[in-house]
Design a protein around this motif. Structure first.
Motif, mmCIF file in Angstrom:
data_model
loop_
_atom_site.group_PDB
_atom_site.id
_atom_site.type_symbol
_atom_site.label_atom_id
_atom_site.label_comp_id
_atom_site.label_asym_id
_atom_site.label_seq_id
_atom_site.Cartn_x
_atom_site.Cartn_y
_atom_site.Cartn_z
ATOM 1 N N SER A 241 0.812 -1.217 0.000
ATOM 2 C CA SER A 241 0.000 0.000 0.000
ATOM 3 C C SER A 241 0.845 1.267 0.000
ATOM 4 N N TRP A 242 2.090 1.177 0.457
ATOM 5 C CA TRP A 242 2.974 2.346 0.472
ATOM 6 C C TRP A 242 3.206 2.887 -0.936
ATOM 7 N N LEU A 243 3.189 2.014 -1.928
ATOM 8 C CA LEU A 243 3.474 2.407 -3.312
ATOM 9 C C LEU A 243 2.601 3.569 -3.792
ATOM 10 N N TYR A 244 1.377 3.619 -3.301
ATOM 11 C CA TYR A 244 0.439 4.626 -3.770
ATOM 12 C C TYR A 244 0.840 6.040 -3.346
ATOM 13 N N PHE A 245 1.804 6.140 -2.431
ATOM 14 C CA PHE A 245 2.216 7.455 -1.936
ATOM 15 C C PHE A 245 3.700 7.720 -2.175
ATOM 16 N N ASP A 246 4.288 6.960 -3.099
ATOM 17 C CA ASP A 246 5.730 7.074 -3.342
ATOM 18 C C ASP A 246 6.122 8.491 -3.772
#
Length: 251
Positions: A241-246
Motif C-alpha cells: 500500500s505504500w506504493l500509492y504514496f511514493d
C-alpha cells in the motif's frame, strides 16, 4: 468456532481475509493521530499470537492432539500476520537501516482497526525509526462505491482546506490528495479495483464448498507521515500500500 473463511491472494501483495480477527488493540482514531504513537506495543499482541500459533502447529505436527490445548488453541484467522522489514535510505550505500516497516500480510477484510471521520480501515501498516519513533502509517479500506471516499475527502477538506492533487499510474489511473500540515503530511487516494490481480477463495467448512466470486471495489488508502522523517522516508515507499504514496514526498 466459525467454519467459514476467505482468502485473498493478490499478485502484488498477499492478503488473507478470514473470519473476524480478535485484535486486542483499540480502534485507532486517525483524525488528530498522536505522532508519539508506540508502534512496537501496537503490533505486539498479533506478533505474540503468531509466535504461539507456530509453536502449537509444530507441536501438533509432532503428534500432540489439538484437544490438549483446550481453549488456548490459536487459529490462523484470530490474528493479523505482521512482517517486520528493515528500511534503508534510497541513496545510502552503507546498508545501515534507518528504521523498520511493520506490514500486515494478513488481515480481515471489512474489519475495523482505525477510522477517520466515517471511514473505517481494515489494515494499518506503519514505519518506525531506528530509535523506535513513529515515522509513517498507511491504512486501507475497501468499499462498494465511491461514496465513502468522497465523504472522507469532504471531511478532510473542511478541516484542512483544498488538497494538492497528483495524478498517478499504477495498474490503472488514480489520484492522490495531499495536505502539508504543521507537523505531518496527510494524504489519501482512491482507486477502482476489478480484482484482476487477486485470487479470492472463500471456503465453507460445513458444506465443503468453495466460492471464488470476486466483488469489485473502490480501494481507499490514508497516509500519515511525520514531518521529522520526510527526508528519511524518501525511497522507502516501494511495496504494498505504500506504493500509492511514493511520489507524495516530492516537492
Amino acid at each position: 468456532m466459525k467454519n467459514k473463511f476467505t482468502i485473498f491472494l493478490p499478485i502484488i501483495t498477499a492478503l488473507f481475509a478470514f473470519t473476524p480477527s480478535q485484535h486486542t488493540n483499540q480502534l485507532l482514531n486517525l483524525d488528530g493521530f498522536n505522532l508519539n504513537f508506540n508502534i512496537e506495543s501496537y503490533y505486539a499482541p498479533s506478533i505474540k499470537k503468531a509466535k504461539l500459533y507456530r509453536e502449537q502447529r509444530d507441536a501438533i505436527l509432532n503428534g500432540k492432539d489439538e484437544k490438549e490445548f483446550g481453549g488456548k488453541l490459536v487459529y490462523a484467522w484470530s490474528f493479523e500476520t505482521i512482517s517486520i522489514d528493515s528500511i534503508f535510505m534510497d541513496d545510502d550505500h552503507s546498508h545501515k537501516p534507518i528504521g523498520l516497516q511493520y506490514n500486515m500480510k494478513s488481515w480481515t477484510a471489512g474489519d475495523s482497526l482505525a477510522r477517520f471521520g466515517n471511514m473505517y480501515f481494515d489494515a494499518v501498516h506503519m514505519m518506525s525509526s531506528s530509535e523506535g519513533k513513529f515515522m509513517a502509517l498507511v491504512a486501507t479500506n475497501q468499499s462498494e462505491d465511491e461514496k465513502s471516499f468522497k465523504e472522507l475527502l469532504s471531511v478532510i477538506e473542511k478541516k484542512y482546506g483544498r488538497a494538492e492533487i497528483k495524478e498517478e499510474e499504477f495498474f490503472g489511473q488514480y489520484y492522490t490528495y495531499r495536505w502539508q500540515l504543521k507537523d505531518r503530511i496527510l494524504a489519501v487516494s482512491s482507486k477502482y479495483n476489478d480484482k484482476s490481480n487477486e485470487l479470492k477463495i472463500a471456503v465453507d467448512l460445513n458444506n465443503n464448498s468453495v466460492d471464488t466470486t470476486k466483488h469489485l471495489s473502490i480501494d481507499s488508502k490514508l497516509f500519515i507521515l511525520s514531518n521529522n522523517f520526510k527526508d528519511s522516508a524518501m525511497g522507502s515507499l516501494k511495496c504494498g500500500s505504500w506504493l500509492y504514496f511514493d511520489r507524495v514526498l516530492e516537492n
